[in-house]
Scaffold this motif. Structure first.
Motif, PDB file in Angstrom:
ATOM      1  N   VAL A 203       1.988 -11.208  -0.834  1.00 63.01           N
ATOM      2  CA  VAL A 203       1.334 -12.295  -0.094  1.00 63.01           C
ATOM      3  C   VAL A 203       2.056 -12.472   1.236  1.00 63.01           C
ATOM      4  CG1 VAL A 203       0.679 -14.728  -0.098  1.00 63.01           C
ATOM      5  CG2 VAL A 203       0.687 -13.452  -2.253  1.00 63.01           C
ATOM      6  N   LYS A 204       1.277 -12.427   2.335  1.00 64.16           N
ATOM      7  CA  LYS A 204       1.855 -12.601   3.673  1.00 64.16           C
ATOM      8  C   LYS A 204       1.150 -13.730   4.403  1.00 64.16           C
ATOM      9  CE  LYS A 204       3.122  -7.714   4.334  1.00 64.16           C
ATOM     10  NZ  LYS A 204       3.020  -6.533   5.237  1.00 64.16           N
ATOM     11  N   ASP A 205       1.872 -14.312   5.359  1.00 62.60           N
ATOM     12  CA  ASP A 205       1.215 -15.307   6.202  1.00 62.60           C
ATOM     13  C   ASP A 205       0.425 -14.582   7.293  1.00 62.60           C
ATOM     14  OD1 ASP A 205       2.997 -14.514   8.188  1.00 62.60           O
ATOM     15  OD2 ASP A 205       4.263 -16.295   8.039  1.00 62.60           O
ATOM     16  N   SER A 206      -0.201 -15.340   8.182  1.00 58.62           N
ATOM     17  CA  SER A 206      -1.063 -14.742   9.201  1.00 58.62           C
ATOM     18  C   SER A 206      -0.280 -13.894  10.199  1.00 58.62           C
ATOM     19  CB  SER A 206      -1.827 -15.835   9.944  1.00 58.62           C
ATOM     20  OG  SER A 206      -0.917 -16.749  10.559  1.00 58.62           O
ATOM     21  N   GLU A 207       1.038 -14.129  10.297  1.00 58.27           N
ATOM     22  CA  GLU A 207       1.883 -13.367  11.215  1.00 58.27           C
ATOM     23  C   GLU A 207       2.448 -12.115  10.557  1.00 58.27           C
ATOM     24  OE1 GLU A 207       2.151 -14.178  14.377  1.00 58.27           O
ATOM     25  OE2 GLU A 207       0.864 -15.913  14.020  1.00 58.27           O
ATOM     26  N   GLY A 208       2.172 -11.931   9.282  1.00 63.14           N
ATOM     27  CA  GLY A 208       2.669 -10.749   8.585  1.00 63.14           C
ATOM     28  C   GLY A 208       3.990 -10.952   7.872  1.00 63.14           C
ATOM     29  N   GLU A 209       4.511 -12.196   7.877  1.00 68.59           N
ATOM     30  CA  GLU A 209       5.765 -12.469   7.171  1.00 68.59           C
ATOM     31  C   GLU A 209       5.486 -12.554   5.674  1.00 68.59           C
ATOM     32  OE1 GLU A 209       9.261 -15.895   6.870  1.00 68.59           O
ATOM     33  OE2 GLU A 209       7.787 -15.947   8.497  1.00 68.59           O
ATOM     34  N   VAL A 210       6.313 -11.884   4.887  1.00 67.33           N
ATOM     35  CA  VAL A 210       6.130 -11.842   3.435  1.00 67.33           C
ATOM     36  C   VAL A 210       6.506 -13.185   2.821  1.00 67.33           C
ATOM     37  CG1 VAL A 210       6.858 -10.756   1.283  1.00 67.33           C
ATOM     38  CG2 VAL A 210       6.533  -9.360   3.336  1.00 67.33           C
ATOM     39  N   LEU A 211       5.561 -13.778   2.086  1.00 68.18           N
ATOM     40  CA  LEU A 211       5.802 -15.031   1.382  1.00 68.18           C
ATOM     41  C   LEU A 211       6.170 -14.795  -0.077  1.00 68.18           C
ATOM     42  CD1 LEU A 211       2.738 -17.086   2.717  1.00 68.18           C
ATOM     43  CD2 LEU A 211       5.094 -17.101   3.600  1.00 68.18           C
ATOM     44  N   ASP A 212       5.615 -13.740  -0.657  1.00 71.44           N
ATOM     45  CA  ASP A 212       5.870 -13.475  -2.073  1.00 71.44           C
ATOM     46  C   ASP A 212       5.551 -12.001  -2.374  1.00 71.44           C
ATOM     47  OD1 ASP A 212       6.388 -14.625  -4.869  1.00 71.44           O
ATOM     48  OD2 ASP A 212       4.456 -13.616  -5.132  1.00 71.44           O
ATOM     49  N   THR A 213       6.358 -11.395  -3.215  1.00 71.51           N
ATOM     50  CA  THR A 213       6.100 -10.029  -3.679  1.00 71.51           C
ATOM     51  C   THR A 213       6.281  -9.990  -5.183  1.00 71.51           C
ATOM     52  OG1 THR A 213       6.887  -9.043  -1.607  1.00 71.51           O
ATOM     53  CG2 THR A 213       6.778  -7.602  -3.540  1.00 71.51           C
ATOM     54  N   SER A 214       5.288  -9.504  -5.894  1.00 73.26           N
ATOM     55  CA  SER A 214       5.355  -9.440  -7.349  1.00 73.26           C
ATOM     56  C   SER A 214       4.909  -8.061  -7.814  1.00 73.26           C
ATOM     57  CB  SER A 214       4.467 -10.509  -7.976  1.00 73.26           C
ATOM     58  OG  SER A 214       4.851 -11.804  -7.527  1.00 73.26           O
ATOM     59  N   VAL A 215       5.579  -7.554  -8.825  1.00 76.55           N
ATOM     60  CA  VAL A 215       5.241  -6.266  -9.409  1.00 76.55           C
ATOM     61  C   VAL A 215       4.751  -6.486 -10.835  1.00 76.55           C
ATOM     62  CG1 VAL A 215       6.064  -3.973 -10.052  1.00 76.55           C
ATOM     63  CG2 VAL A 215       6.953  -5.080  -7.989  1.00 76.55           C
ATOM     64  N   TYR A 216       3.584  -5.909 -11.123  1.00 79.33           N
ATOM     65  CA  TYR A 216       3.032  -6.034 -12.474  1.00 79.33           C
ATOM     66  C   TYR A 216       2.866  -4.639 -13.076  1.00 79.33           C
ATOM     67  CZ  TYR A 216      -0.113  -6.832 -16.320  1.00 79.33           C
ATOM     68  OH  TYR A 216      -0.673  -6.864 -17.578  1.00 79.33           O
ATOM     69  N   PRO A 217       3.316  -4.439 -14.316  1.00 85.17           N
ATOM     70  CA  PRO A 217       4.151  -5.360 -15.095  1.00 85.17           C
ATOM     71  C   PRO A 217       5.570  -5.375 -14.537  1.00 85.17           C
ATOM     72  CG  PRO A 217       3.916  -3.288 -16.262  1.00 85.17           C
ATOM     73  CD  PRO A 217       3.033  -3.191 -15.062  1.00 85.17           C
ATOM     74  N   SER A 218       6.288  -6.444 -14.750  1.00 85.70           N
ATOM     75  CA  SER A 218       7.647  -6.544 -14.210  1.00 85.70           C
ATOM     76  C   SER A 218       8.502  -5.481 -14.860  1.00 85.70           C
ATOM     77  CB  SER A 218       8.224  -7.935 -14.487  1.00 85.70           C
ATOM     78  OG  SER A 218       8.198  -8.217 -15.864  1.00 85.70           O
ATOM     79  N   THR A 219       9.338  -4.828 -14.059  1.00 88.31           N
ATOM     80  CA  THR A 219      10.172  -3.739 -14.571  1.00 88.31           C
ATOM     81  C   THR A 219      11.640  -4.129 -14.565  1.00 88.31           C
ATOM     82  OG1 THR A 219      10.260  -2.824 -12.319  1.00 88.31           O
ATOM     83  CG2 THR A 219       8.564  -1.969 -13.805  1.00 88.31           C
TER      84      THR A 219
END
Length: 219
Positions: A203-219
């Motif tokens: 998930v990034k904001d409109s400027e491209g800054e990362v707000l959240d990163t999730s990996v499924y399934p979690s490793t």
């Protein structure tokens, strides 16, 4: 006179022996060829498989990684896409058998399903767009610029802030996309359960800054 007659008889006898010898040789050669032909066994070409067996990982199934009874039912849609059997795996996941000549049709069907899910997700008022790579292993969600966000209450702001403090397993807005991404990748790779298949949701904001990163399934 007798000497001449004797020589003639000997000559005739010699010619007869030569003729007999030639016939015997020809007969032997023919028999040998016949025997060689009859002892050759034709080699059968190996039979080419007409189906794929693909392992769908446990992460495609939210109920503890095991497919439910309804997951194991062969639907008309399954049959149209070439799936001819489904088998539960005791350690999690499912093995599906797919007809080779309908494999591309199944792959396209799953791709369209993912695209429809992503388009539906983009309808969220806080999402500007969603981008993804060719195999859907990485999906990037861009938030709308703050100045163009729709009017909302303070409760909306609190709920939105809470969303990014929750554990990833509590997210629901993109969970189905995660399942279907892993499913698609398993089909694409003709997975034999030899590697872990994941989906990274950013998930990034409109400027491209990362707000959240999730990996499924979690490793």
């Amino acid at each position: 006179m007798k000497k001449c007659l004797t020589l003639c008889i000997l000559a005739i006898f010699a010619v007869s022996l030569t003729a007999c010898s030639g016939t015997s040789t020809a007969s032997f050669s023919t028999d040998a060829v016949t025997q060689a032909v009859t002892t050759v066994t034709p080699t059968e070409a190996p039979t080419e498989a007409t189906e794929y067996k693909i392992h769908l990982p446990y992460s495609c199934f939210p109920a503890g990684g095991l497919p439910t009874d309804s997951d194991l039912i062969l639907t008309n849609e399954d049959r149209e896409c070439g799936i001819i059997s489904k088998e539960k795996v005791s350690t999690g996941g499912m093995i599906i058998t797919v007809e080779k000549d309908k494999y591309d049709q199944l792959l396209e069907h799953q791709k369209n399903k993912l695209c429809e899910l992503i388009e539906r997700e983009q309808a969220d008022m806080y999402i500007d767009r969603i981008e993804y790579n060719d195999d859907f292993s990485e999906i990037v969600e861009y938030q709308v610029p703050e100045e163009t966000e729709p009017e909302h209450s303070s409760d909306d702001d609190q709920n939105r802030a809470l969303l990014y403090t929750l554990p990833y397993t509590d997210y629901s807005h993109n969970q189905e996309i995660n399942y279907e991404s892993v499913y698609y990748q398993a089909l694409l790779k003709k997975n034999d359960d030899s590697e872990i298949i994941t989906c990274t949701y950013i998930v990034k904001d409109s400027e491209g800054e990362v707000l959240d990163t999730s990996v499924y399934p979690s490793t």
